[in-house]
Design a protein around this motif. Structure first.
Motif, PDB file in Angstrom:
ATOM      1  N   VAL A  68       0.865  -1.185   0.000  1.00  0.00           N
ATOM      2  CA  VAL A  68       0.000   0.000   0.000  1.00  0.00           C
ATOM      3  C   VAL A  68       0.893   1.223   0.000  1.00  0.00           C
ATOM      4  O   VAL A  68       1.693   1.422   0.923  1.00  0.00           O
ATOM      5  CB  VAL A  68      -0.928   0.032   1.227  1.00  0.00           C
ATOM      6  N   ASN A  69       0.776   2.049  -1.034  1.00  0.00           N
ATOM      7  CA  ASN A  69       1.578   3.269  -1.142  1.00  0.00           C
ATOM      8  C   ASN A  69       0.647   4.459  -1.328  1.00  0.00           C
ATOM      9  O   ASN A  69       0.145   4.709  -2.427  1.00  0.00           O
ATOM     10  CB  ASN A  69       2.564   3.171  -2.304  1.00  0.00           C
ATOM     11  N   LEU A 113      -6.661  -1.703   9.457  1.00  0.00           N
ATOM     12  CA  LEU A 113      -5.374  -1.891   8.796  1.00  0.00           C
ATOM     13  C   LEU A 113      -4.617  -3.067   9.408  1.00  0.00           C
ATOM     14  O   LEU A 113      -3.821  -3.723   8.746  1.00  0.00           O
ATOM     15  CB  LEU A 113      -4.527  -0.622   8.902  1.00  0.00           C
ATOM     16  N   LEU A 137       0.995  -7.648   4.595  1.00  0.00           N
ATOM     17  CA  LEU A 137       1.675  -6.420   4.195  1.00  0.00           C
ATOM     18  C   LEU A 137       3.183  -6.570   4.273  1.00  0.00           C
ATOM     19  O   LEU A 137       3.743  -6.997   5.287  1.00  0.00           O
ATOM     20  CB  LEU A 137       1.248  -5.253   5.085  1.00  0.00           C
ATOM     21  N   LEU A 158       4.303  -0.596   3.284  1.00  0.00           N
ATOM     22  CA  LEU A 158       3.256   0.307   3.745  1.00  0.00           C
ATOM     23  C   LEU A 158       3.824   1.715   3.851  1.00  0.00           C
ATOM     24  O   LEU A 158       4.755   1.971   4.614  1.00  0.00           O
ATOM     25  CB  LEU A 158       2.727  -0.126   5.114  1.00  0.00           C
ATOM     26  N   THR A 181       2.211  -8.059  11.206  1.00  0.00           N
ATOM     27  CA  THR A 181       2.810  -7.832   9.884  1.00  0.00           C
ATOM     28  C   THR A 181       4.325  -7.996   9.963  1.00  0.00           C
ATOM     29  O   THR A 181       5.072  -7.093   9.605  1.00  0.00           O
ATOM     30  CB  THR A 181       2.454  -6.434   9.363  1.00  0.00           C
ATOM     31  N   LEU A 236       6.898  -7.189   7.079  1.00  0.00           N
ATOM     32  CA  LEU A 236       7.054  -5.813   6.609  1.00  0.00           C
ATOM     33  C   LEU A 236       8.538  -5.484   6.403  1.00  0.00           C
ATOM     34  O   LEU A 236       9.360  -5.686   7.296  1.00  0.00           O
ATOM     35  CB  LEU A 236       6.451  -4.845   7.624  1.00  0.00           C
TER      36      LEU A 236
END
Length: 1002
Positions: free
Chosen positions: A302-303, A317, A323, A326, A348, A351
């Protein structure tokens, strides 16, 4: 069965048997190789050879290409060639993959080399076709299902006929050189190619309005088979239909780098959506992040960097357990407690990229970040983080490659060795943490590389970290691309070992705000003559100019130092140059145009030096095509403003104030249609009002004060003011025409045109700024900069500096002129957003209009030294934000209104009006006390006085005019303060603008 022979006269059944035997033999490969040549069609083989004969093979390590054509010489059968795929039954070529084949050369777009009628797959990616246009012959490949021309140096307009590829499933034209796809071709492509699954048009210039029914946005939602969609950096604008998020098979959506593109996330993301990657960075998407985003269980990236999202982030979220990437940086999210993100360290754990920059974060720095064992990129720029530097959390991240914690309030003395122990760390940004002190304990610098087997730094941003000298460890950091040591306490010359170690690698250098005097060592100098010619240093006694030693520098910031001598000569790569606030002298290099001809600079700031001479014409005629900002204020330049400014002028900020410029304002400035900020104040310009600037659609700030402008403010040819265009100066927000010789009545019709002054801006902390940047090719980064506009305005004779200009600041200063007649009640009363109004030192007559009471945002009102009569309107007591009020030296009579802000104004606000009475004056009104005190006399602080010490206004309820007034800090940089104001010595023009930089990469 016996078959006597294989002659043509063989019986039919024998012939049939023979054919059968031959077919079987062929299948099992027992026929000779010569027979197998039939698998390759000669015309297709010839076509391939013709196609490749125009290219040369240039292999290099960086592109990692491989010469696939070598195998083509080893076999006559083209179906055996590397990159060629043939249909097994027909022998026709159905696939051609020459990607990354080291091909260099141009493609003849009119050639017949694409005579491959059955071709289904064509891949020419990652080659160099020398800016060739995409061949129109591609459209003749009617069976084409997959076309990849990405990163192949194609340019020009894509042939519209490409939309005829109705069977296309995969289309990739991304990352070429200025490829253009017409908006109608894009729409036709979308409508005709209903089988598309993979569409990649990244960096193809389309300039499409996605909200238009003819823009293609509404047609995209019909591509129900679409799995991959990349339209990043395509010049898209308008509102994107939100139904695109409901495409049932979409796995990747990339719309980044389309600043004009608007849209919102849908409130009903479906749990069955296969979406894995969502990239909206650097767009104008807004609204809130919906709770339903937690339904996207497959989402891994997600950007949302640099969008316009606001509000509170949803707790859901935390459901996105897959993810890996992020970024929520650079939005308008509300403050969040660090504990809100605790799910990051619990759910997450995969990440590797986390960007939370510009989100105000509250509470202690989280220890849960230490659980992110895969984290390689962490960015928390300007998050209001305070307290001790979080060493425990940070140094536990052993795979960290890039760390950004700039512009926070972290404290502590840090041993730089601890950062060196992070073996993979190659980018570190701590700039702007004023209470951090970095300690460098290396004496034997050779031990740095032998003891620490680690990656070398490519970026070190250590501004404002209380560094007292250039760190010795930089001797061995010879791969730096970005170096920021600004606003430290570094004195003396830039050492030779610093600039020589990274002479051919550094692209961004910021050493501003120190006490640097020059460059150490045998740097190259050239002699610059009047013609711009150069010669050996010993050949003449003329002054020499230093050549900046960094050969690849794109951004060079040496402002606010002690540099002396002539202007340094920048390298041809320069795009952004700041040499402001030094002690440089002489003229601008005569060969500046030839130096900048290849780099196309966007930013040039030479303000506040001792430069002199005439401004070169090329600053208007040539460089304005690329420059966004040109600041030359605070020098001793003479002559006229350079011209002409041609069509295509790119200037947004032009600041030439505080010089000795004469002549007229160039009419060709009307070609600079992007101009937002124009300061020509404090010169000797002798002209009438430049009405033609009214046509500039973006102009927000116009400062012409302190010149020799004269005459009535009317349109061209002496026409009546009633003939002004209703669009003249429509976006004008701040106008200062003070201290000139304008005559006639106040320009009431221009007041009516100033639409931007009539409304209220939202009560947000948004500031006028220029946003620009540069691409650092060696690091594949694009650096973005925010330059806050600053200015000075005069109030009660005091020049006050605005360190930042809020979007909601609306100001009109027409003081110190010869305007006459009455204040136009209706016109001024409609300027509902006005915060500051200064009409002092004119010849105005008549009453103060009661309509001024409608200016509910007004914070400062000055009408001193006019001939106004009548009473002070009671309606002015409705102005609850009024902090400065001055009506002195007029002919006003009657009682001073009472109530609200009027209880805060002192005697000086009313002096010189013998007919006024009531508080705060001693003269009572009507049947009051007989004791009187003459409020006449000369009040302090008239418009022609000058004082360098700003007055802090807003002691009442003012929120814009007062609070954002800047102040001069002299405690650590006293020499700069003296130079800036030229206190006690030579004259220095008052600073009109000061640039503040907020630099961010993520």
């Amino acid at each position: 069965m016996k078959c006597p022979s294989l002659s043509l006269y063989c019986r039919p059944r024998c012939m049939l048997a023979t054919i059968l035997v031959l077919s079987v033999a062929l299948w099992f490969g027992v026929i000779s190789t010569a027979t197998a040549y039939n698998l390759c069609h000669e015309e297709e083989r010839s076509s391939l050879l013709k196609f490749t004969q125009d290219f040369t093979i240039k292999s290099d390590v960086e592109t990692r290409c491989r010469n696939k054509l070598q195998s083509w010489m080893a076999s006559f059968n083209c179906c055996d060639w590397d990159g060629v795929d043939c249909d097994e039954s027909s022998g026709h070529i159905i696939g051609l993959d020459l990607s990354s084949s080291c091909l260099h050369g141009s493609i003849n777009s009119s050639s017949t080399h694409f005579h491959l009628p059955q071709l289904r797959r064509l891949n020419l990616a990652n080659n160099n076709f020398n800016h060739s246009p995409v061949p129109s012959a591609v459209a003749r490949l009617t069976h084409l299902e997959s076309l990849n021309l990405s990163s192949a140096s194609f340019s020009a307009r894509i042939p519209p006929s490409i939309s005829q590829l109705s069977k296309i499933v995969v289309l990739d034209l991304s990352d070429n050189d200025n490829l253009v796809l017409g908006k109608y071709a894009f729409v036709d492509l979308i409508r005709n190619s209903t089988r598309l699954q993979h569409l990649n048009l990244g960096s193809v210039n389309m300039s499409v309005d996605m909200s238009s029914t003819h823009g293609g946005g509404h047609d995209l939602v019909n591509l129900t088979s679409l799995e991959f969609l990349n339209l990043s950096n395509c010049g898209l604008y308008g509102e994107l239909p939100s139904t695109i998020f409901h495409l049932p098979n979409l796995q990747l959506l990339s719309l980044g780098l389309n600043l004009g593109l608007k849209g919102q996330l849908v409130e009903d993301f479906n749990s069955t959506s296969p979406l894995q990657s969502l990239d909206l960075h650097y767009t104008n998407f807004s609204g809130t992040v919906p709770t339903s985003i937690g339904n996207l269980a497959s989402l891994s990236a997600v950007n949302l960097w640099h969008c316009a999202f606001h509000g509170t982030l949803p707790v859901s979220l935390g459901n996105l357990t897959n993810l890996a990437f992020l970024s929520l940086s650079k939005n308008n999210f509300e403050p969040h407690d660090f504990s809100f993100f605790s799910w990051i360290g619990k759910r997450t754990t995969n990440l590797y990229y986390l960007g939370l920059s510009y989100i105000p974060l509250v509470g202690d720095f989280p220890t849960y970040l230490a659980n992110l064992t895969n984290l390689s990129h962490l960015y928390m720029h300007e998050c209001h983080i305070s307290g001790q530097f979080p060493s425990t959390s940070i140094f536990a991240l052993r795979h960290l490659q890039q760390l950004g914690l700039s512009s926070n309030n972290l404290t502590g003395a840090l041993d730089f060795n601890d950062f060196l122990d992070l073996q993979s760390l190659d980018a570190l940004s701590l700039t702007g943490n004023l209470n951090i002190s970095l300690l460098f304990f290396f004496n034997d610098t050779s031990s740095i590389t032998t003891t620490h087997h680690r990656k070398k730094f490519i970026a070190l941003d250590l501004g404002s970290c209380n560094i007292g000298r250039f760190p010795e460890m930089l001797r061995h950091e010879n791969e730096l691309v970005s170096l920021d040591l600004s606003n430290n306490n570094i004195h003396g010359e830039i050492p030779e070992w610093l600039w020589s170690a990274n002479q051919d690698s550094l692209e961004y250098i910021d050493l501003s705000g120190n006490f640097l005097t020059g460059f150490e060592g045998p740097t190259v100098s050239i002699i610059t003559g009047s013609s711009g010619s150069t010669s050996d240093i010993n050949a003449s006694s003329r002054p020499s100019s230093l050549v900046v030693p960094w050969t690849k520098a794109k951004i060079l910031r040496l402002g606010s130092n002690l540099l002396q001598g002539n202007l340094p000569i920048p390298p041809p790569s320069i795009q952004h140059l700041d040499l402001s606030n030094n002690e440089l002298e002489g003229e601008i290099w005569p060969d500046i145009c030839s130096i900048f001809i290849t780099s196309h600079p966007s930013y040039l700031d030479l303000s506040h030096n001792n430069l002199s001479g005439r401004l070169l014409p090329c600053l208007g005629s040539q460089l304005s095509a690329s420059l966004e900002l040109l600041k030359l204020d605070g020098n001793k330049f003479t002559g006229e403003i350079p011209q002409p400014y041609l069509a295509g002028c790119n200037l947004k900020v032009l600041v030439l104030g505080d010089n000795l410029l004469a002549g007229e304002v160039p009419k060709s400035l009307a070609n600079c249609t992007r101009l937002e900020f124009l300061i020509l104040g404090n010169n000797q310009i002798n002209d009438t009002f430049p009405y033609y600037l009214g046509a500039l659609p973006q102009l927000q700030v116009l400062i012409l004060r302190g010149n020799l402008f004269h005459g009535a403010i009317i349109p061209a040819g002496g026409k009546s003011r009633s003939n002004t265009s209703t669009h003249d100066f429509a976006r004008m927000q701040i106008i200062d025409l003070s201290s000139n010789y304008f005559t006639g009545q106040l320009p009431s019709n221009y007041f009516l045109n100033w639409d931007a002054m009539k409304g209220f801006e939202a009560e947000t902390l948004a500031y006028l700024q220029l946003q620009t940047g540069a691409f650092l090719s060696s690091a594949a980064w694009y650096l973005y900069f925010n330059f806050w506009y600053t200015m000075t305005l005069t109030n009660k004779g005091t020049v006050t500096t605005y360190a930042k200009i809020m979007h909601k600041l609306v100001a009109v200063d027409l003081s110190d002129n010869r305007f006459q007649g009455e204040i136009p009640a209706a016109a001024v009363g409609n300027l509902a957003g006005l915060r500051l109004l200064n009409l002092s030192n004119n010849l105005l007559t008549g009453p103060i209009p009661p309509s001024l009471g409608r200016l509910s945002r007004l914070e400062s009102l000055d009408v001193t030294r006019n001939k106004l009569d009548g009473s002070i309107p009671q309606e002015l007591t409705q102005l609850n934000f009024l902090a400065v009020f001055n009506v002195s030296c007029n002919q006003l009579v009657g009682a001073i209104p009472r109530g609200n802000q009027f209880g805060t104004f002192l005697n000086d606000s009313y002096g010189g009006n013998v007919g006024l009475c009531g508080t705060p004056l001693s003269r009572m009104c009507a049947n009051g006390s007989s004791e009187t005190e003459d409020a006449g006399g000369s009040p302090t602080g008239y418009g022609f006085e000058f004082g360098w010490e700003p007055v802090l206004m807003g002691y009442g309820s003012g929120t814009v005019v007062g609070i954002v007034i800047g102040y001069v800090v002299v405690s650590r940089n006293y020499h700069w303060f003296l130079r800036t104001l030229r206190v006690g010595g030579r004259r220095k023009g008052r600073r009109s603008v000061r640039t503040f930089v907020s630099r961010y990469r993520h």
